[in-house]
Structure formats: structure tokens, C-alpha cells
Design an enzyme around this catalytic site. Structure first.
Site, PDB file in Angstrom:
ATOM      1  N   LYS A 219       0.875  -1.197   0.000  1.00 24.68           N
ATOM      2  CA  LYS A 219       0.000   0.000   0.000  1.00 24.68           C
ATOM      3  C   LYS A 219       0.904   1.236   0.000  1.00 24.68           C
ATOM      4  CE  LYS A 219      -4.342   1.182   2.269  1.00 24.68           C
ATOM      5  NZ  LYS A 219      -5.120   1.502   1.080  1.00 24.68           N
TER       6      LYS A 219
HETATM    7  N1  PMP Z   1      -7.479  -2.545  -2.796  1.00 25.50           N
HETATM    8  C1  PMP Z   1      -6.955  -1.327  -2.686  1.00 25.50           C
HETATM    9  C2  PMP Z   1      -6.163  -0.775  -3.825  1.00 25.50           C
HETATM   10  C3  PMP Z   1      -7.159  -0.566  -1.523  1.00 25.50           C
HETATM   11  O1  PMP Z   1      -6.644   0.665  -1.417  1.00 25.50           O
HETATM   12  C4  PMP Z   1      -7.914  -1.124  -0.475  1.00 25.50           C
HETATM   13  C5  PMP Z   1      -8.154  -0.325   0.780  1.00 25.50           C
HETATM   14  N2  PMP Z   1      -7.165  -0.543   1.724  1.00 25.50           N
HETATM   15  C6  PMP Z   1      -8.423  -2.422  -0.620  1.00 25.50           C
HETATM   16  C7  PMP Z   1      -8.187  -3.103  -1.803  1.00 25.50           C
HETATM   17  C8  PMP Z   1      -9.167  -3.089   0.490  1.00 25.50           C
HETATM   18  O2  PMP Z   1      -8.251  -3.491   1.488  1.00 25.50           O
HETATM   19  P1  PMP Z   1      -8.657  -3.591   3.008  1.00 25.50           P
HETATM   20  O3  PMP Z   1      -9.820  -4.495   3.082  1.00 25.50           O
HETATM   21  O4  PMP Z   1      -7.456  -4.181   3.659  1.00 25.50           O
HETATM   22  O5  PMP Z   1      -8.964  -2.230   3.468  1.00 25.50           O
END
Ligand code: PMP
Length: 321
Positions: A171
């Protein structure tokens, strides 16, 4: 003081008064960096979004999946060769401190981040003078995208960043220009949001959320090596679907046209929560209304987030007022 900013997508954000910045809690207005900061110039920061749900009945906030998010931030930081000096527990304690200091009586959202806190020219992620700092900002946040009406989305003309270029499972702030391009294109062409295909032409995920489709009563989502962020909500949905709703869940490649004939499709993510999709590329999905399975998952997820399901309380940290 409350800072409110109206974006083109009409999202009002309310920033909470205090943030964590360079080893201490400070008023948000004092948490500032130089315009020549490496992270600002080269996107060299990593982040997480963590929700804290307010439960009126017991006058408490419930911080959801802190351990999972703060473990992932360390994995992202590792891929980025950052020097991190805090453990998951220490970062968790800081997040709790930020929430206690702000004491919101509404749903909140934390943005923990490690960023390359140096002034220098040149994008290298390693240098003798490196300083990587930890920050946490907080906002009040209800729905990030609509979770009730059913979203009208499009396939993006942009492909999801590939692990061969920018690691999709990390991320990293800089990679969110990919998200930004897809989201802007979707909004400007009259849709609520976007679905990314990966370089192989398979469905990857949403602009900033993962995606499930339902076919013949079974949940299907893309695999972790298909250039998706391996979402924490996605894993959690998999678990509750299997254990609590008795559903089969498959991780496999999905074609774009499979979505068109799916019975249901929904996004999931920390920000997105569980958001049913009712049209894709102007094809009606299922009945054209939020699907029955999507709604069941959404209802259970909502209960869990507010600390109402004993079995899943271990994923929440209760902050009582
Ligand atoms: N994909 C992306 C590109 C994201 O930014 C997010 C948000 N964090 C998610 C998927 C979903 O991930 P999570 O469930 O861990 O928030």
C-alpha cells in the site's frame, strides 16, 4: 477546529483536531512537512486506513483489525526498504492514543503512514541520511462509497499496477495515482466507481477495494497474485461467508464478462465496507438491486464492526469513554 473540504465527488471530510507526528501528538495544524520532502516529491510513503466504529449503546469506539493493518504496513515498508522503528503493538498504542485524544462520538478513520521524511533530490529509497517517520491522522468518516443503493460502475481503461512495476500488494502512496486515474475517469464518465483489470485482462479489484462476485450461490474473488491489494476485509468476508453463512468461496481468475452474468457483485474494503454493485458497463447485475447474499454479508459485517458479535470481538479494540 474542524477543517471541511468539498471534493469534486462531493465527499466532505472532517479532520479531527489531533494527529501523531514525529514522535508526539500535536494539533493537526502543526503536523506539516516541507514541500521538498522526499515522500511528497516521489510518493515514497506507505499507509493504511483503519476504521473505528462508534457504538452509541455502550458509548465506545471499536477499532477494527488494527493488528492486521499495522502488520501489513510493516510488510509494505519492508518492500519499500523503509527503516521502521516501531512494533505493531507500539503503533497500535499510538493509534489508540490518537483516538482517545480526539474522542470522536461518531465513526472515525485513521491514516497511519510511514514516510520518507528527508529533503533530498533523487528518488532512491536508500541513502545514508534516511529518516522514515510514522504519522497518524484521523478523520470522522461515515460511508466512503454508497453501501445501500447499489453502485453503477465501469471497467477502467487503466490497468491495475503490476507487481513487475509497482508492487500491488504493497500500500504505497505513489501507486494511488493509478487509483486516482481510474476513479476520475469513472466519475467524469457518469459512473460511481471503477473496476480494474490486470495486465492479463482478468478482473483485479475496484479502485481502492476488493471485489467478489456471486455465481450459483458461490462467492468468487481474484487470487492474491493477480495484482490486487490483498485486502483484510476480503479475508474477513471469506471467513464469515464460510463459517457463518455456510457459503463456498473460491479464489480464482475472473473474466470481465463473468461479472456481467453474475448473480451479484460487491466491493469490500475498510473504507468501502460492503458495497453492492448493481450495474457494470451498463449491464444490469442480477435483479438490478443489491443482492440477497451481499446484504446478508453486509448485515453481519456491520454487526461485527460495532462489537455486537461475541465471536469476532477479538478483532476489535474497545475504547470506552
Ligand atoms: N485494494 C486497494 C487498492 C485498496 O486501497 C484497499 C483499501 N485498503 C483495498 C483493496 C481493500 O483493502 P482492506 O480491506 O485491507 O482495506
Amino acid at each position: 477546529m474542524v477543517y471541511t473540504c468539498i471534493l469534486m465527488v462531493k465527499t466532505a471530510i472532517k479532520i479531527l483536531d489531533h494527529a501523531y507526528f514525529r514522535d508526539k501528538i500535536v494539533p493537526f495544524s502543526e503536523a506539516n512537512v516541507s514541500i521538498m520532502t522526499h515522500a511528497f516529491m516521489y510518493g515514497s510513503a506507505v499507509f493504511e486506513g483503519i476504521r473505528a466504529y462508534y457504538n452509541k449503546d455502550d458509548n465506545a469506539l471499536y477499532l477494527l483489525h488494527a493488528k492486521e493493518h499495522l502488520s501489513r504496513i510493516l510488510n509494505t515498508a519492508k518492500i519499500m526498504r523503509f527503516q521502521t522503528h516501531l512494533s505493531v503493538q507500539e503503533m497500535t498504542d499510538i493509534c489508540i492514543e490518537v483516538l482517545k485524544k480526539n474522542a470522536p462520538k461518531e465513526d472515525a478513520y485513521l491514516r497511519p503512514s510511514w514516510f520518507k521524511d528527508v529533503i533530498r533530490i533523487g528518488p532512491s529509497l536508500v541513502c545514508e541520511d534516511d529518516r522514515d517517520s510514522f504519522i497518524v491522522s484521523a478523520i470522522a468518516l461515515g460511508d466512503y462509497i454508497d453501501t445501500q443503493k447499489g453502485l453503477n460502475v465501469r471497467t477502467s481503461s487503466w490497468r491495475r499496477v503490476s507487481d513487475t512495476a509497482i508492487p500491488a500488494r504493497a500500500k504505497v502512496n505513489g501507486s494511488y495515482v493509478n487509483t486516482g486515474l481510474a476513479k476520475a475517469e469513472a466519475i467524469l464518465s457518469g459512473y460511481d466507481d471503477a473496476i480494474f483489470l490486470n495486465e492479463d485482462g482478468h478482473v483485479a479489484e475496484g479502485s481502492a477495494m476488493n471485489l467478489f462476485m456471486v455465481r450459483d450461490g458461490k462467492l468468487i474473488t481474484s487470487m492474491g497474485n493477480e495484482n490486487i491489494l490483498e485486502g483484510i476485509t476480503r479475508s474477513f468476508v471469506t471467513r464469515i461467508a464460510r463459517e457463518d453463512l455456510g457459503l463456498e468461496v473460491d479464489y480464482r481468475s475472473m473474466d470481465r464478462t463473468e461479472l456481467y452474468v453474475a448473480d451479484e457483485v460487491f466491493f469490500c474494503g475498510t473504507g468501502a465496507q460492503i458495497a453492492p454493485i448493481t450495474a457494470i458497463d451498463d449491464y444490469k447485475i442480477g435483479t438490478g438491486k443489491p443482492g440477497v447474499i451481499s446484504k446478508k454479508i453486509q448485515d453481519l459485517y456491520t454487526e461485527i464492526c460495532r462489537g455486537k458479535v461475541e465471536k469476532y470481538k477479538e478483532y476489535l479494540i474497545k475504547i470506552a469513554y
